[in-house]
Scaffold this motif. Structure first.
Motif, mmCIF file in Angstrom:
data_model
loop_
_atom_site.group_PDB
_atom_site.id
_atom_site.type_symbol
_atom_site.label_atom_id
_atom_site.label_comp_id
_atom_site.label_asym_id
_atom_site.label_seq_id
_atom_site.Cartn_x
_atom_site.Cartn_y
_atom_site.Cartn_z
ATOM 1 N N ALA A 36 -47.309 42.145 -23.364
ATOM 2 C CA ALA A 36 -46.759 41.096 -22.500
ATOM 3 C C ALA A 36 -46.152 40.011 -23.372
ATOM 4 N N ASP A 102 -57.419 39.376 -20.425
ATOM 5 C CA ASP A 102 -56.116 39.698 -19.843
ATOM 6 C C ASP A 102 -54.996 39.118 -20.697
ATOM 7 N N ALA A 104 -51.986 38.057 -19.946
ATOM 8 C CA ALA A 104 -51.365 36.850 -19.410
ATOM 9 C C ALA A 104 -52.261 35.634 -19.608
ATOM 10 N N VAL A 273 -52.426 32.666 -13.667
ATOM 11 C CA VAL A 273 -51.307 33.571 -13.918
ATOM 12 C C VAL A 273 -50.489 33.642 -12.645
ATOM 13 N N ASP A 276 -45.646 37.612 -12.861
ATOM 14 C CA ASP A 276 -45.734 38.796 -13.706
ATOM 15 C C ASP A 276 -44.498 39.647 -13.423
ATOM 16 N N TYR A 277 -43.551 39.675 -14.371
ATOM 17 C CA TYR A 277 -42.253 40.306 -14.143
ATOM 18 C C TYR A 277 -42.029 41.446 -15.128
ATOM 19 N N THR A 294 -42.725 29.102 -9.354
ATOM 20 C CA THR A 294 -43.862 29.735 -10.026
ATOM 21 C C THR A 294 -45.022 28.763 -10.149
ATOM 22 N N VAL A 298 -46.219 32.417 -16.683
ATOM 23 C CA VAL A 298 -45.235 33.447 -16.349
ATOM 24 C C VAL A 298 -45.109 34.388 -17.533
ATOM 25 N N VAL A 299 -45.166 35.706 -17.277
ATOM 26 C CA VAL A 299 -45.067 36.671 -18.357
ATOM 27 C C VAL A 299 -44.103 37.780 -18.010
ATOM 28 N N ARG A 301 -43.480 41.933 -18.799
ATOM 29 C CA ARG A 301 -44.186 43.122 -19.287
ATOM 30 C C ARG A 301 -43.205 44.278 -19.478
#
Length: 302
Positions: A36, A102, A104, A273, A276-277, A294, A298-299, A301
């Motif tokens: 990520a 995790d 994120a 979190v 998640d994109y 958001t 923001v992460v 992957r």
């Protein structure tokens, strides 16, 4: 490998998926397969040209990743081209993290967590019992700052947010109430990443010897000039903060990060979190971040 690159400055629309060769580590560097990549507001400034010069184009944004090294270590790493399936990082810029953390959350504790920790400890020098106001309190930094202020002994924590859903989130994180200007009572500390009109309102709401810490300009409305005479009348101060030089100081990373990991492991800190994109949807991630759709970290992957 796939990476996200921009060849000209602009908004999120300039972010484009491209196919590139796998990078080759140099001396003292390691190759990381990315699990990520963190998305930060600073990335939008790099994309629009606020942080970069034209001779640095084309550019792959992204300054932090979680991934695995070739020898199997799971690491959190500071990088310069993080929006990619594989990146190289200096061996000295890695922190090994447990498999049960995790990705994120680890990324949230890195950039946003260290920012929140140093805003309260290093910049504001918050004392127990003080009243703290956190602007953009549902964001990556703000959501952690609300919790850390309580953990560090703040008497009251007020949260400024933009929607009812975000109000519910920050109250659940431990904020005592939602901040609305003018405040009912003066604040000892205000953490401001917005600027513009909100900065002015916050400055006039400080208690005697209060500190307004400014660390961003999310409103894009420009910075308000501060008259020293005004500060004298208010008996207050404005403190500027930038994470990069802060982290160059001895002990600025290891100790705070260890504390953030410990608080998270014991359930006393909850990294939020919020987005998640897929890596290839970096444009949408930037659009949502800029539109304040958001919350939390923001992460991307791969």
């Amino acid at each position: 490998m796939i990476a996200i690159r921009f060849d000209r400055f602009g908004g999120p629309e300039v972010l484009t998926p491209v196919e590139l060769p796998t990078p080759t580590p140099g001396e003292g560097e390691v190759l990381i397969t990315v699990e990520a990549a963190g998305v930060n507001f600073a990335d939008t400034h790099r994309t629009d040209g606020s942080y970069l010069d034209a001779d640095q184009l084309p550019h792959i944004p992204g300054s932090e990743v979680v991934g695995r090294t070739a020898d199997g270590r799971r690491v959190l790493a500071w990088v310069s081209n993080g929006y990619a399936e594989q990146v190289v990082a200096a061996g000295s810029r890695l922190v090994e993290i447990p498999d049960d953390l995790d990705a994120a959350q680890a990324l949230a504790l890195n950039m946003q967590g260290l920012t929140a920790w140093h805003l309260l400890r290093s910049a504001a020098r918050m004392s127990a019992g003080e009243t703290v106001v956190v602007h953009s309190a549902a964001g990556g930094v703000g959501s952690l700052a609300v919790q850390l202020a309580k953990e560090f002994g703040a008497g009251r924590v007020l949260a400024q947010v933009s929607t009812p859903a975000k109000e519910r989130l920050v109250l659940d994180l431990g904020a005592d109430e939602i901040a609305g200007y003018p405040l009912r009572e003066p604040a000892d500390v205000v953490l401001d990443a917005v600027g513009g009109q909100l900065f002015d309102q916050a400055l006039d709401s400080l208690a005697s010897f209060g500190r307004l810490v400014t660390y961003g300009n999310a409103s894009r409305g420009g910075f308000t000039p501060v008259d020293p005479a005004r500060l004298g009348r208010l008996n207050a101060s404005v403190v500027g903060f930038w994470l990069r030089p802060t982290l160059a100081a001895p002990g600025a990373i290891e100790g705070p990060l260890k504390e953030l990991f410990r608080l998270t492991a014991t359930g006393r800190l909850r990294p939020v979190v919020g987005g998640d994109y897929p890596l290839t949807e970096a444009r949408r991630a930037h659009e949502d971040l800029l539109a304040r759709r958001t919350v939390g970290k923001v992460v991307l992957r791969p």
